[in-house]
Design a protein around this motif. Structure first.
Motif, PDB file in Angstrom:
ATOM      1  N   ASN A 649      14.144  49.546  11.154  1.00  0.00           N
ATOM      2  CA  ASN A 649      13.745  50.178   9.895  1.00  0.00           C
ATOM      3  C   ASN A 649      13.246  49.095   8.929  1.00  0.00           C
ATOM      4  O   ASN A 649      13.773  48.888   7.833  1.00  0.00           O
ATOM      5  CB  ASN A 649      14.900  50.971   9.285  1.00  0.00           C
ATOM      6  N   LEU A 650      12.215  48.433   9.380  1.00  0.00           N
ATOM      7  CA  LEU A 650      11.715  47.222   8.739  1.00  0.00           C
ATOM      8  C   LEU A 650      11.389  47.411   7.259  1.00  0.00           C
ATOM      9  O   LEU A 650      11.630  46.527   6.435  1.00  0.00           O
ATOM     10  CB  LEU A 650      10.471  46.749   9.499  1.00  0.00           C
ATOM     11  N   PHE A 651      10.858  48.577   6.901  1.00  0.00           N
ATOM     12  CA  PHE A 651      10.421  48.807   5.527  1.00  0.00           C
ATOM     13  C   PHE A 651      11.388  49.709   4.757  1.00  0.00           C
ATOM     14  O   PHE A 651      11.003  50.349   3.782  1.00  0.00           O
ATOM     15  CB  PHE A 651       9.002  49.377   5.521  1.00  0.00           C
ATOM     16  N   ASN A 652      12.641  49.772   5.238  1.00  0.00           N
ATOM     17  CA  ASN A 652      13.749  50.352   4.473  1.00  0.00           C
ATOM     18  C   ASN A 652      13.529  51.836   4.146  1.00  0.00           C
ATOM     19  O   ASN A 652      13.786  52.288   3.028  1.00  0.00           O
ATOM     20  CB  ASN A 652      13.965  49.562   3.173  1.00  0.00           C
ATOM     21  N   TYR A 653      13.083  52.601   5.135  1.00  0.00           N
ATOM     22  CA  TYR A 653      12.902  54.042   4.919  1.00  0.00           C
ATOM     23  C   TYR A 653      14.265  54.733   4.808  1.00  0.00           C
ATOM     24  O   TYR A 653      15.184  54.450   5.573  1.00  0.00           O
ATOM     25  CB  TYR A 653      12.109  54.666   6.069  1.00  0.00           C
ATOM     26  N   LYS A 654      14.365  55.668   3.856  1.00  0.00           N
ATOM     27  CA  LYS A 654      15.569  56.483   3.697  1.00  0.00           C
ATOM     28  C   LYS A 654      15.151  57.932   3.493  1.00  0.00           C
ATOM     29  O   LYS A 654      14.313  58.228   2.634  1.00  0.00           O
ATOM     30  CB  LYS A 654      16.392  56.019   2.489  1.00  0.00           C
ATOM     31  N   PRO A 655      15.703  58.860   4.258  1.00  0.00           N
ATOM     32  CA  PRO A 655      15.344  60.265   4.068  1.00  0.00           C
ATOM     33  C   PRO A 655      15.894  60.809   2.754  1.00  0.00           C
ATOM     34  O   PRO A 655      16.909  60.337   2.244  1.00  0.00           O
ATOM     35  CB  PRO A 655      16.000  60.961   5.270  1.00  0.00           C
ATOM     36  N   LYS A 656      15.196  61.806   2.204  1.00  0.00           N
ATOM     37  CA  LYS A 656      15.669  62.422   0.974  1.00  0.00           C
ATOM     38  C   LYS A 656      16.971  63.177   1.200  1.00  0.00           C
ATOM     39  O   LYS A 656      17.818  63.262   0.315  1.00  0.00           O
ATOM     40  CB  LYS A 656      14.609  63.368   0.414  1.00  0.00           C
ATOM     41  N   SER A 657      17.113  63.781   2.386  1.00  0.00           N
ATOM     42  CA  SER A 657      18.304  64.559   2.714  1.00  0.00           C
ATOM     43  C   SER A 657      18.674  64.277   4.159  1.00  0.00           C
ATOM     44  O   SER A 657      17.806  64.034   5.005  1.00  0.00           O
ATOM     45  CB  SER A 657      18.057  66.053   2.519  1.00  0.00           C
ATOM     46  N   TYR A 658      19.964  64.319   4.441  1.00  0.00           N
ATOM     47  CA  TYR A 658      20.458  64.102   5.793  1.00  0.00           C
ATOM     48  C   TYR A 658      20.855  65.449   6.389  1.00  0.00           C
ATOM     49  O   TYR A 658      21.695  66.161   5.842  1.00  0.00           O
ATOM     50  CB  TYR A 658      21.656  63.153   5.786  1.00  0.00           C
ATOM     51  N   TYR A 659      20.232  65.772   7.499  1.00  0.00           N
ATOM     52  CA  TYR A 659      20.589  66.998   8.209  1.00  0.00           C
ATOM     53  C   TYR A 659      20.475  66.699   9.697  1.00  0.00           C
ATOM     54  O   TYR A 659      20.270  65.556  10.108  1.00  0.00           O
ATOM     55  CB  TYR A 659      19.692  68.166   7.772  1.00  0.00           C
ATOM     56  N   TYR A 660      20.624  67.724  10.525  1.00  0.00           N
ATOM     57  CA  TYR A 660      20.824  67.486  11.947  1.00  0.00           C
ATOM     58  C   TYR A 660      19.629  66.837  12.643  1.00  0.00           C
ATOM     59  O   TYR A 660      19.797  66.178  13.660  1.00  0.00           O
ATOM     60  CB  TYR A 660      21.191  68.800  12.651  1.00  0.00           C
ATOM     61  N   CYS A 661      18.417  67.024  12.145  1.00  0.00           N
ATOM     62  CA  CYS A 661      17.246  66.455  12.808  1.00  0.00           C
ATOM     63  C   CYS A 661      16.557  65.381  11.986  1.00  0.00           C
ATOM     64  O   CYS A 661      15.436  64.979  12.304  1.00  0.00           O
ATOM     65  CB  CYS A 661      16.249  67.559  13.165  1.00  0.00           C
ATOM     66  N   SER A 662      17.188  64.906  10.928  1.00  0.00           N
ATOM     67  CA  SER A 662      16.597  63.827  10.151  1.00  0.00           C
ATOM     68  C   SER A 662      16.964  62.482  10.782  1.00  0.00           C
ATOM     69  O   SER A 662      17.957  62.383  11.509  1.00  0.00           O
ATOM     70  CB  SER A 662      17.095  63.877   8.705  1.00  0.00           C
ATOM     71  N   PRO A 663      16.166  61.429  10.534  1.00  0.00           N
ATOM     72  CA  PRO A 663      16.559  60.108  11.038  1.00  0.00           C
ATOM     73  C   PRO A 663      17.841  59.651  10.340  1.00  0.00           C
ATOM     74  O   PRO A 663      17.905  59.613   9.109  1.00  0.00           O
ATOM     75  CB  PRO A 663      15.364  59.214  10.675  1.00  0.00           C
ATOM     76  N   LEU A 664      18.853  59.345  11.111  1.00  0.00           N
ATOM     77  CA  LEU A 664      20.156  58.999  10.547  1.00  0.00           C
ATOM     78  C   LEU A 664      20.199  57.504  10.285  1.00  0.00           C
ATOM     79  O   LEU A 664      20.822  56.722  11.011  1.00  0.00           O
ATOM     80  CB  LEU A 664      21.265  59.447  11.494  1.00  0.00           C
TER      81      LEU A 664
END
Length: 682
Positions: A649-664
């Motif tokens: 995760n070189l560029f520090n991506y973070k999902p807006k919300s965590y759910y079952y199919c989001s990148p954890l």
């Protein structure tokens, strides 16, 4: 402040890796002359080498160039460069159109080209695995230690592999060492979850015997996801907004379903022993044990896997052989309270016994393959009425004819018949594949039918979901799922010479496919004893259209490039099913560089990434797609010492919300690993 801190760590980590590389390069410049430098190229490094042998698409050895169906090959070098800790990491980095997420209880769930985990058959050296968790096998059982290659065939393959091969086959094939003996110890640490992976392997090889033993232990701490908010917190902020009071917009943007990832520990031990009894008779014995704990808030899940098998092969001559094998696999699950007591008398135990026979005979350039299997499937679980147990027997027979009409034209046809005793279901599946080769192009066309028989769980389940009176009810009258797969592919491979920097080898493959899937097994709303429930049922199917594109180039100077792209579109009822997260666009890529600078130092560097588009269904309100990059540097130091450093995760991506199919992911993570080949050091 946190972002600055992370970027500082990132910078230091990257600079340290690059400094080590430059230092070694500087040393090598003083110890090796330009004329004696080598590119350190080996056959297992070049995944474009189409003379490599694959077996999954045809059930018999064939060069990748001659395989009747497009087969994606992940080599041993690919596995090393990916710095993957498990099969999920490996496939996610290499295969577009494939994504792992979470199901209930945070068990891993797969989606590949629109199909769920129960429609993709996973094999280890051609053998099935027992057990499932939320319609998926336990992917943690598939350790990558001593894996020689991974072969992936997309599309129906039931004509050779039977039930579950509706959407594709993934075959993990063990490595066979040619060296007199090898010994390796390795350790890897990752900052995400403070993950520690430690392993060791040993092998020896003589004229008669070949043995491979491996051990791996992994420990991952629980991870609190930073932006997760409870429904109560969201409701409070909504109320503030409605009343015109100051409110936290970030809370309203966060619709997370998951706030904490459970920690876990795994142990995996494997042994594979080959005995060349005579010039014609070979015996292979194998055994493995797997244990995993998943640490929950109020109790722990315990998972155990036991596997054993014996395979014999007799070669009459170079064009005729017979195989006979027996395989046993068991998968158990149990819940334990903190005081060590089990939550049920017995939780879940699935056992499979498989007897397999195969005869192969070639007639000049043509060949015939005939096989038969018997499988006894046994399942006991508290999800059955009165903790009952159920079993069924599966009998099948199949044949395949490989007709090489000319050196350019090859036609392969397969047919298979299956019978399942518990459901009294029968299935006839077939496949016909055509390969036409010209020096500048290879053309493939393929039709295959697939099926998946209803499982014992789907037929007999009687479970109160969450002890809330919501029942999940099995259906003994279920029909098998069916699929019809059509695909065509064009492939071009060529060698570029005498053009300076561009000298090398390139390859591209373009495949279009249509998968018509019918009678899929899912649950529908129903009532049981006056209460709301769900009943297993056959629903209408879906149609999946798609295009896969793969391009690779390996330059003689050691630079390599691979790009994989997948486009997919589904029509039909895809919501609230195993097809809940299809994505229209996905892509993976890897830019690599490998070079031996001196007798004591070589470098493998890889910059890879994956990009996934917005899903067609599911949580489209929060998931707009994402892109994640990874940098890996593998330093080969002295003799048999390998130091791996990686930034994920070189560029520090973070999902807006965590759910079952989001990148954890919680942002950038770092890993460092050390692998020592003791046989090369001594």
């Amino acid at each position: 402040m946190v972002r600055v801190y992370l970027m500082s760590r990132f910078s230091l980590f990257l600079l340290a890796s690059i400094a080590l590389s430059m230092l070694a390069i500087g040393i090598s410049a003083q110890t090796i002359s330009p004329t004696s430098a080598t590119n350190n190229k080996k056959s297992d490094k070049d995944s474009l080498e189409l003379d490599q042998v694959v077996v999954t698409a045809s059930h018999s050895p064939k060069a990748l160039l001659d395989a009747p169906v497009v087969t994606r090959l992940i080599t041993r070098h690919d596995i090393k460069v990916a710095d993957a800790t498990n099969i999920q990491d490996m496939l996610t980095q290499e295969i577009p159109g494939l994504e792992f997420g979470l199901a209930m209880s945070q068990e891993t769930s797969l989606i590949m080209s629109g199909f769920g985990g129960n429609a993709v058959l996973f094999l280890v050296d051609g053998e099935r695995m027992a057990g499932e968790t939320m319609d998926n096998v336990d992917y943690n059982r598939m350790s990558l230690d001593n894996v020689g290659r991974i072969e992936i065939v997309k599309g129906a393959s039931s004509a050779l592999y039977g039930s579950n091969a509706v959407g594709g086959v993934v075959n993990i094939i063990s490595r066979e060492n040619d060296e007199p003996w090898t010994a390796n110890v390795n350790s890897r640490y990752n900052t995400f979850g403070h993950e520690w992976r430690n392993g060791a392997s040993f092998s020896f090889n003589t004229t008669k015997w070949n043995s491979q033993t491996s051990f791996q232990h992994t420990k991952i701490d629980p991870v609190n996801l930073p932006k997760a908010h409870t429904s109560e917190e969201i409701a409070i902020e909504l109320m503030k907004k409605a009343q015109g009071l100051p409110y936290d917009e970030s809370v309203l943007e966060d619709n997370s379903d998951i706030s904490r990832l459970y920690g876990q520990k795994t142990y995996n031990v494997k042994e594979r022993l080959t005995w060349h009894a005579t010039d014609r008779l070979t015996l292979v014995g194998r055994g493995s044990y797997f244990f995993r704990t998943s640490e929950r808030d109020t109790y722990d899940y315990h998972f155990n896997g036991y596997s054993a098998g014996l395979k014999s092969r007799y070669d009459w001559n170079y064009d005729r052989h017979f195989e006979l094998s027996y395989a046993f696999d068991e998968y158990d699950k149990a819940n334990f309270m903190p005081n060590g007591t089990r939550t049920h008398d017995h939780d879940y135990s699935n056992q499979q016994h498989v007897i397999h026979a195969l005869f192969y005979n070639s007639f000049g350039r043509n060949s015939l393959l005939v096989g038969a299997d018997y499988m006894h499937d046994y399942l006991t679980t508290y999800q059955f009425i009165d903790n009952a147990s159920h079993s069924q027997n599966n009998f099948d027979g199949y044949a395949q004819f490989d007709w090489n009409i000319t050196e350019k034209l090859n036609i392969m046809g397969s047919i298979r018949y299956d019978y399942f005793s518990a459901s009294a279901q029968k299935a006839l599946t077939e496949r016909i594949a055509v390969v036409y080769k010209e020096p500048w192009m290879t053309f493939r066309a393929n039709y295959a039918s697939g099926f998946r028989a209803p499982t014992l769980k789907e037929m007999y389940m009687h479970f109160d979901m969450g002890n809330m009176g919501y029942m999940i009810i099995g259906n003994p009258d279920l029909k098998p799922e069916k699929s019809n797969n059509f695909n065509v592919a064009f492939e071009r491979t060529n060698r570029i010479r005498n053009s300076g920097f561009w000298d090398g080898r390139y390859n591209f493959t373009l495949m279009g496919y249509c998968n018509i899937f019918d009678r899929r097994i899912t649950t529908i709303g129903s009532t049981y004893e006056g209460k709301e429930s769900a009943l297993y049922w056959n629903e209408e199917g879906i149609t999946v259209w798609g295009v896969d594109f793969c391009m690779g180039h390996i330059w003689d100077c050691g630079v390599s490039l691979r790009i994989n792209y997948s486009w997919m579109h589904e029509t039909g009822n895809v919501y609230f099913s195993q097809f809940t997260q299809p994505r229209s666009h996905s892509m993976t890529w890897r830019i690599g560089y490998d070079h031996r600078f001196s007798r004591h130092y070589a470098l493998d560097a890889a910059l890879s990434g994956r990009s996934l588009g917005k899903p067609q269904s599911g949580r489209t309100d929060v998931d707009q797609g994402y892109t994640i990059w990874k940098l890996m540097l593998q330093h080969h130091i002295w003799r048999g010492i390998n130091l791996n450093t990686a930034i994920d995760n070189l560029f520090n991506y973070k999902p807006k919300s965590y759910y079952y199919c989001s990148p954890l992911t919680t942002g950038t993570s770092f890993s460092i690993g050390l692998s020592i080949d003791l046989d090369k050091c001594i």
